[in-house]
Motif scaffolding. Structure first.
Motif, mmCIF file in Angstrom:
data_model
loop_
_atom_site.group_PDB
_atom_site.id
_atom_site.type_symbol
_atom_site.label_atom_id
_atom_site.label_comp_id
_atom_site.label_asym_id
_atom_site.label_seq_id
_atom_site.Cartn_x
_atom_site.Cartn_y
_atom_site.Cartn_z
ATOM 1 N N TYR A 1 0.828 -1.205 0.000
ATOM 2 C CA TYR A 1 0.000 0.000 0.000
ATOM 3 C C TYR A 1 0.866 1.260 0.000
ATOM 4 C CZ TYR A 1 -3.086 -3.774 1.143
ATOM 5 O OH TYR A 1 -3.736 -4.984 1.100
ATOM 6 N N SER A 2 1.962 1.241 0.776
ATOM 7 C CA SER A 2 2.923 2.353 0.707
ATOM 8 C C SER A 2 3.522 2.406 -0.688
ATOM 9 C CB SER A 2 4.066 2.167 1.716
ATOM 10 O OG SER A 2 3.674 2.527 3.008
ATOM 11 N N LYS B 1 -7.564 5.531 -1.505
ATOM 12 C CA LYS B 1 -8.199 4.761 -2.586
ATOM 13 C C LYS B 1 -8.377 3.287 -2.192
ATOM 14 C CE LYS B 1 -6.918 7.851 -6.283
ATOM 15 N NZ LYS B 1 -6.035 8.116 -7.437
ATOM 16 N N GLN C 1 -3.876 9.062 -2.098
ATOM 17 C CA GLN C 1 -3.690 7.771 -2.781
ATOM 18 C C GLN C 1 -3.977 6.598 -1.834
ATOM 19 O OE1 GLN C 1 -3.368 7.629 -6.048
ATOM 20 N NE2 GLN C 1 -3.355 9.859 -6.028
ATOM 21 N N PHE C 2 -3.486 6.689 -0.598
ATOM 22 C CA PHE C 2 -3.771 5.627 0.387
ATOM 23 C C PHE C 2 -5.288 5.421 0.516
ATOM 24 C CE2 PHE C 2 0.372 5.929 2.977
ATOM 25 C CZ PHE C 2 0.662 4.575 2.905
ATOM 26 N N VAL D 1 0.066 11.706 -0.909
ATOM 27 C CA VAL D 1 0.190 10.283 -0.563
ATOM 28 C C VAL D 1 -1.068 9.830 0.183
ATOM 29 C CG1 VAL D 1 1.512 8.563 0.732
ATOM 30 C CG2 VAL D 1 2.718 10.402 -0.463
ATOM 31 N N LYS D 2 -1.547 10.692 1.081
ATOM 32 C CA LYS D 2 -2.750 10.376 1.857
ATOM 33 C C LYS D 2 -3.938 10.128 0.924
ATOM 34 C CE LYS D 2 -5.137 12.311 5.880
ATOM 35 N NZ LYS D 2 -5.337 13.584 6.617
ATOM 36 N N ALA E 1 0.926 3.993 -2.939
ATOM 37 C CA ALA E 1 0.555 5.362 -2.550
ATOM 38 C C ALA E 1 1.679 6.366 -2.828
ATOM 39 C CB ALA E 1 0.148 5.410 -1.080
ATOM 40 N N TYR E 2 2.914 6.031 -2.435
ATOM 41 C CA TYR E 2 4.006 6.998 -2.618
ATOM 42 C C TYR E 2 4.324 7.208 -4.096
ATOM 43 C CZ TYR E 2 4.915 7.507 2.360
ATOM 44 O OH TYR E 2 4.796 7.817 3.689
#
Ligand code: DGP
Ligand code: NA
Ligand code: NA
Length: 207
Positions: A99-100, A164, A161-162, A158-159, A103-104
């Motif tokens: 997930y990181s 999602k 994207q997380f 990033v937040k 997201a990143y």
């Protein structure tokens, strides 16, 4: 033998993930559960050493795609270890994971699905505990700003994207604003216990 539980703790930088993974390991140990902590990026492997240089030395340039594939390759370096620990009945706690990874990199503008594709086939967590501040308190925490991605504006992307992933059935958002370390630890423990008692017999994989 019953397989172990795959638990993942995720979140932005400086949200207390490392404190909470350590505390979860202590609780598991007290409860008689044989558990292993794996932190990503795992900076001591051959690929992990390159990632560490990338994160700590802003003069060390990589294209966004290359960096992304290295982070994924770092997870693949540990994939067989994770799978075999679980098959042996051990619980595995991951401090960051796929997930990181998504997201990143997608926060930099790379396509979301492209970001997920090199991780297809990795063991999928039974539960993801996403540590979330409603306000961006993490950027005021001690140490913030030391590494490449620790820039407030980027953390906000990033937040997004997380989030999602928030409708996935293994996803639990843990709101950490105004909570003590112990209170957050209790919320995580409760979620872990429910998951451990209801987990599917077969380990799932990213597809
Ligand atoms: P940490 O050691 O948990 O502080 O992580 C180091 C930094 O690397 C942090 O800013 C988050 C970022 N990161 C972790 N995993 C990945 C990944 O798979 N891909 C990318 N692009 N960044 C990651
Ligand atoms: Na960090
Ligand atoms: Na950390």
């Amino acid at each position: 033998m019953t397989r172990g539980v795959l638990v993942c703790i995720e979140g932005l930088d400086r949200t207390g993930k490392t404190t909470q993974t350590t505390s979860l390991l202590e609780k598991l140990d007290k409860d008689g559960v044989d558990a292993t902590l794996i932190k990503f990026p795992e900076r001591t492997t051959p690929i992990g050493r390159i990632i560490n240089t990338y994160l700590t030395d802003t003069a060390f340039e990589l294209s966004d795609q290359s960096a992304h594939l290295l982070f994924s390759a770092n997870r693949w370096e540990l994939a067989e270890k994770i799978r075999s620990l679980l098959e042996d009945g051990k619980t595995v706690v991951l401090d960051r994971y796929v997930y990181s990874g998504v997201a990143y990199s997608s926060a930099k503008g790379l396509p979301f699905d492209w970001c997920l594709s090199p991780d297809i086939g990795l063991p999928k967590p039974d539960i993801v505990l996403f540590m979330k501040f409603k306000q961006e308190e993490n950027v005021t925490r001690e140490g913030f700003g030391e590494e490449r991605y620790e820039v407030a504006e980027f953390q906000q992307k990033v937040k997004t994207q997380f989030e999602k992933f928030q409708n996935e059935d293994n996803w639990r958002t843990i709101y950490v604003d105004n909570k003590s370390i112990e209170e957050v630890g209790e919320m995580i423990w409760t979620e872990y216990k429910v998951t451990a008692s209801r987990r599917r017999e077969a380990l799932q994989y990213f597809s």
